[in-house]
Design an enzyme around this catalytic site. Sequence first.
Site, short mmCIF file in Angstrom:
data_model
loop_
_atom_site.label_atom_id
_atom_site.label_comp_id
_atom_site.label_asym_id
_atom_site.label_seq_id
_atom_site.Cartn_x
_atom_site.Cartn_y
_atom_site.Cartn_z
N SER A 36 0.78 -3.85 5.20
CA SER A 36 1.16 -4.06 6.59
C SER A 36 1.56 -2.73 7.22
O SER A 36 2.48 -2.07 6.73
CB SER A 36 2.33 -5.05 6.65
OG SER A 36 2.91 -5.00 7.92
N LYS B 3 5.48 22.11 -10.67
CA LYS B 3 6.83 21.88 -11.20
C LYS B 3 6.83 22.22 -12.70
O LYS B 3 6.07 21.62 -13.47
CB LYS B 3 7.22 20.40 -10.98
CG LYS B 3 8.52 20.02 -11.64
CD LYS B 3 8.88 18.57 -11.32
CE LYS B 3 10.02 18.09 -12.20
NZ LYS B 3 10.29 16.66 -12.05
N GLY C 254 0.82 -1.23 0.00
CA GLY C 254 0.00 0.00 0.00
C GLY C 254 0.84 1.27 0.00
O GLY C 254 0.52 2.23 0.67
N LEU D 227 8.51 -0.06 -7.13
CA LEU D 227 9.88 -0.48 -6.84
C LEU D 227 10.04 -1.99 -6.99
O LEU D 227 11.14 -2.47 -7.24
CB LEU D 227 10.26 -0.04 -5.42
CG LEU D 227 10.19 1.49 -5.19
CD1 LEU D 227 10.39 1.82 -3.71
CD2 LEU D 227 11.21 2.22 -6.05
N ALA E 38 2.64 2.82 -5.24
CA ALA E 38 2.28 1.87 -6.31
C ALA E 38 0.97 1.16 -5.99
O ALA E 38 0.08 1.06 -6.85
CB ALA E 38 3.41 0.86 -6.50
N VAL F 107 3.13 -17.51 0.80
CA VAL F 107 2.47 -17.40 -0.51
C VAL F 107 2.30 -18.81 -1.05
O VAL F 107 3.26 -19.59 -1.08
CB VAL F 107 3.33 -16.55 -1.48
CG1 VAL F 107 2.67 -16.46 -2.85
CG2 VAL F 107 3.56 -15.16 -0.91
#
Length: 511
Positions: free
Chosen positions: A41, A80, A15, A336, A18, A190
């Site tokens: 988390s 910007k 969370g 990332l 992304a 998983v």
Amino acid sequence: MSAPVPVRSVVIVGGGTAGWMAATALSRLIRTGVSVTLVESDAIATVGVGEATIPPIRNFNGLLGIDENDFLAKTSGSIKLGIDFVDWTREGHRYTHPFGEFGFDIEGVKFHHFWRKLYTAGQASWIEDYNLCATAQKLGRFTLPVADPASVLSRLTYAYHFDASLYALYLRAYAEARGVVRIEGKVEDVMLRSIDGHVEAIRLEGDRRIEGELFVDCTGFRGLLIEGVLQTGFESWKQWLQCDRAVAVPSASPGRAITPFTQSTARRAGWQWRIPLQHRVGNGYVYCSTDISDDEAAAALLANLDGEPLRDPMLIRFEAGRRKLAWNRNVVALGLASGFVEPLESTSIHMIQTGVSKLMALFPDRGFSPVERDEYNRQTQVQMEQIRDFVILHYHANERTEGDLWRRVRDMAVPETLARKLDLFRNRGRFFRYDDELFADSSWIAVLLGQNVMPAGWDPLADAVAPALVRQRLDRIREVFRRAAEAMPRHEDWVARNCPALGIPVARRTA
Ligand SMILES: Cc1cc2nc3c(=O)[nH]c(=O)nc-3n(C[C@H](O)[C@H](O)[C@H](O)COP(=O)(O)OP(=O)(O)OC[C@H]3O[C@@H](n4cnc5c(N)ncnc54)[C@H](O)[C@@H]3O)c2cc1C
């Protein structure tokens, strides 16, 4: 042939920026009967930097129907118009990479060829004077562009600076209001389907099991599913992008104007960013750990702030590169988790945005055809490599004397794709954009010229236009841009009038 069976459940893991950008965009699927669940988390922090963006973010917000003023007020945002590069080419030098185009093409010939010809003859000033964003940026002015191409203000384009954690909160409210279900909890396990190795479910602490058909891995550098479980592999670009750490710290607003641009200052072992928001300034030093220790980097950052630090510096480790497959089996990695090119040109949030758009455009059914997956991966790879080349250019074309890093990157062999662009530009200022490349000609030209890659000549077609006419045109463009910028409100006044951050006084110009 059996009919495709639609995907009915999407699980987003993570969370940060992304995860919530993905949730916001994918919430549109809920109306078609797809469930969208986001797991995050509270015990695992987000990277939470990511404060400068590029213009396409306005399309993302626009598609979602987000009101710009409301958004800027709630994320303490500012405008910007480009990036101010200090000491990058050589010590004491400065240039701007502005958004928007330079001048106007004449008889189908790119503006910069005419500029090059006149500049050599001492009849034109530096190319930035022929760009409206650069002109407004230098004067600290801003107003909204207009759509009418007859107006000079149609040449203005802009992006935002904002507080990334407030942005995630903003998107969370949006996504939850549209039916995205948020589950708090740490993923501990998983489960893979034995038949094809697809992810079947995740298990959270407390033995909660969440099943899904499509998983979006937004777990940051960990890449919990894409790497931790599927072991997709990572292609490192460290030989070209040698910086591997950053220290970041917010500082108090210096009590003067909020500049409408990001500042990037080259330092001995990397570079320092400065991103002005309404309530604080975001700062960081991106550096190469073989050239400077973490403590020295933090000290250099703290010594170069223009306001009081608001907390201790935060250390972030990273490696430039990309996940070999951004989409593997039924897992799509965003943010990332999919790879990282340092934030010099503020491209990470944009890559999340294009990742989500591609996922929507190639949304699979439960058969997970390799055709869609391969196309997604091909496009992602090309886009990342193009961004990588653009960022390498800033390092490679340098004449700096301070710091081993700068000598190494000047001497290194660059990717063939960049070498070709450099050769073509050095020769006669020619530039070609391939495969829907993110950065337009004007961006490459700004950085190439800014880093002193001067073409030896110009397009011969530029000689077909009468020199007196060209000179008149250039003088006029510069004059019209200057007057238009001078007529704009000061950036901080525009912010105070349109989108003041809630409960936060906007820093006013004192000088
Ligand atoms: C130094 C630096 C500066 C940057 N500056 C810019 C910039 O100016 N502009 C720009 O566009 N981008 C910038 N970026 C990139 C930007 O920060 C990221 O693109 C953005 O923050 C997205 O991060 P993320 O959501 O992928 O990961 P993160 O922010 O790391 O979020 C990861 C999420 O995964 C969750 N998670 C992880 N493991 C688990 C688990 N086991 N169980 C449950 N949840 C889990 C975490 O709780 C968290 O919610 C910068 C990056 C760095 C490193």
